[in-house]
Design a protein around this motif. Structure first.
Motif, PDB file in Angstrom:
ATOM      1  N   LYS A  20       0.831  -1.207   0.000  1.00 28.07           N
ATOM      2  CA  LYS A  20       0.000   0.000   0.000  1.00 28.07           C
ATOM      3  C   LYS A  20       0.864   1.256   0.000  1.00 28.07           C
ATOM      4  N   LYS A  21       1.948   1.239   0.771  1.00 27.85           N
ATOM      5  CA  LYS A  21       2.851   2.389   0.804  1.00 27.85           C
ATOM      6  C   LYS A  21       3.527   2.594  -0.553  1.00 27.85           C
ATOM      7  N   LEU A  22       3.894   1.494  -1.199  1.00 30.04           N
ATOM      8  CA  LEU A  22       4.494   1.605  -2.532  1.00 30.04           C
ATOM      9  C   LEU A  22       3.502   2.200  -3.514  1.00 30.04           C
ATOM     10  N   PHE A  23       2.243   1.757  -3.441  1.00 28.99           N
ATOM     11  CA  PHE A  23       1.206   2.280  -4.320  1.00 28.99           C
ATOM     12  C   PHE A  23       0.982   3.775  -4.089  1.00 28.99           C
ATOM     13  N   GLU A  24       0.998   4.187  -2.826  1.00 28.40           N
ATOM     14  CA  GLU A  24       0.802   5.600  -2.519  1.00 28.40           C
ATOM     15  C   GLU A  24       1.905   6.433  -3.162  1.00 28.40           C
ATOM     16  N   GLY A  25       3.132   5.897  -3.147  1.00 27.66           N
ATOM     17  CA  GLY A  25       4.236   6.620  -3.760  1.00 27.66           C
ATOM     18  C   GLY A  25       4.143   6.678  -5.269  1.00 27.66           C
ATOM     19  N   LEU A  58       0.740 -11.558  -2.713  1.00 25.33           N
ATOM     20  CA  LEU A  58       1.662 -10.923  -1.764  1.00 25.33           C
ATOM     21  C   LEU A  58       3.016 -11.623  -1.734  1.00 25.33           C
ATOM     22  N   GLU A  59       3.095 -12.826  -2.311  1.00 18.18           N
ATOM     23  CA  GLU A  59       4.368 -13.529  -2.411  1.00 18.18           C
ATOM     24  C   GLU A  59       5.169 -13.066  -3.633  1.00 18.18           C
ATOM     25  N   CYS A  60       4.518 -12.316  -4.518  1.00 17.98           N
ATOM     26  CA  CYS A  60       5.182 -11.837  -5.741  1.00 17.98           C
ATOM     27  C   CYS A  60       6.097 -10.653  -5.428  1.00 17.98           C
ATOM     28  N   THR A  61       7.081 -10.427  -6.301  1.00 17.01           N
ATOM     29  CA  THR A  61       7.924  -9.245  -6.135  1.00 17.01           C
ATOM     30  C   THR A  61       7.051  -8.002  -6.291  1.00 17.01           C
ATOM     31  N   GLN A  62       7.273  -7.020  -5.444  1.00 20.18           N
ATOM     32  CA  GLN A  62       6.445  -5.818  -5.498  1.00 20.18           C
ATOM     33  C   GLN A  62       6.638  -5.068  -6.803  1.00 20.18           C
ATOM     34  N   MET A  63       7.817  -5.193  -7.394  1.00 17.22           N
ATOM     35  CA  MET A  63       8.063  -4.553  -8.684  1.00 17.22           C
ATOM     36  C   MET A  63       7.131  -5.119  -9.755  1.00 17.22           C
TER      37      MET A  63
END
Length: 334
Positions: A20-25, A58-63
């Motif tokens: 969620k923090k990554l998405f906000e950015g 959620l196990e996937c790389t966030q990238m």
């Protein structure tokens, strides 16, 4: 605090909070490419909901998740939403869990109609107990009477009809064997969470719609979706990802640490001068992706991604090139 509330709090996955923090950015970058009928907030909301329905994401790389979201955003489709326009599929790639965005049957139809020249597109499944007749030529014939008295049997074919403004309808048919051949070529078909395994009927319809779309007037979004669907383009072919996050964000700290490790061990290569490029924070994801690559395929995907987003000589490009060369040597790639 009630026991129920305590249980609910205990079920919160920290990986979802980090995502969620990554998405906000990345919200600013998503807002720049998303069409008017959607918002960045809406896309991020349905994506986070998808991770609740499919925890393996959620196990996937966030990238890879962010890349998939950017692809869907640029096409104007909700990723993993209830409309079935696009699916987010977790799959294992060379031992690493990654996320892939797959355009759905309804998503392709939505993209096709954006050209303004299509009145309608429909696709239907043919089962073995249906009455079905099709013939091509100067006069096309299509007759389909579904079996209604009990189970219709196995799927044997699928067809699509496209009605173009001021033109005769276009018809396309594929056998079950032809659809299965397409499924076998999908990189996500082996995943139990793949729409091929969860929603085969929908994917069969999508397959024949994709084929008939090649003969129709294409919107820009549909042309992009068809190309990505066939060549499995990296998200770098869609849009640059720019991330803005607080300096004390644990995710950003982790990315910076990995990027810094890449810079310390980088092998210098020359670079030309060029115009201004992405912001420093937006380069972190590319640097981390290069540093974390565990095989030639992942390294090539990371390189293709930053090549599409950062021009030669742009600020940060020289660091990315040096990290790529260093990681290439570490993996023993000639």
């Amino acid at each position: 605090m009630s026991t129920q509330a305590s249980t609910a709090m205990a079920k919160v996955d920290p990986r979802q909070d980090s995502l969620k923090k990554l998405f906000e950015g990345a919200k600013g970058a998503i807002a720049q490419v998303v069409p008017r009928h959607l918002t960045a907030d809406r896309i991020l909301k349905v994506t986070l909901s998808a991770t609740s329905r499919t925890p393996k994401l959620l196990e996937c790389t966030q990238m890879s998740i962010l890349q998939s979201v950017m692809q869907a955003a640029q096409l104007g489709l909700e990723p993993g939403g209830p409309l079935g326009h696009a699916y987010l599929v977790p799959f294992k790639n060379k031992g690493v869990m990654e996320c892939s965005m797959i355009v759905g049957y309804k998503g392709l139809i939505d993209l096709a109609r954006r050209s303004g020249q299509i009145d309608s597109i429909e696709a239907r499944i043919v089962c073995e107990r249906d009455k079905f007749k099709i013939s091509y030529g100067l006069i096309q014939v299509l007759e389909h009477e579904p079996f209604m008295d009990g189970h219709p049997g196995k799927i044997v074919a699928v067809y699509a009809i496209a009605r173009i403004k001021n033109s005769l309808p276009q018809v396309e048919m594929m056998t079950r064997d032809q659809v299965d051949e397409i499924k076998a070529m999908s990189k996500t078909a082996g995943s139990p969470d793949s729409p091929w395994n969860l929603h085969f009927d929908e994917m069969a319809r999508k397959t024949v719609v994709r084929r008939i779309c090649k003969y129709l007037p294409l919107s820009v979004e549909l042309a992009t979706a068809l190309e990505a669907d066939e060549t499995e383009l990296d998200a770098g072919a869609f849009a640059t990802i720019q991330v803005e996050s607080a300096p004390d964000d644990p995710l950003v700290k982790d990315l910076k640490a990995k990027a810094e490790a890449g810079r310390r061990n980088a092998i210098p290569v020359p670079a030309e001068s060029a115009p201004v490029g992405p912001t420093p924070d937006s380069l972190l994801i590319y640097e981390a992706a290069l540093s974390e690559a565990e095989n030639p395929e992942q390294l090539q995907a990371a390189r293709d991604s930053y090549h599409a987003a950062v021009n030669l000589g742009a600020p940060g490009r020289d660091n990315l090139d040096r990290i790529w060369v260093r990681r290439k040597h570490e993996l023993g790639i000639n």
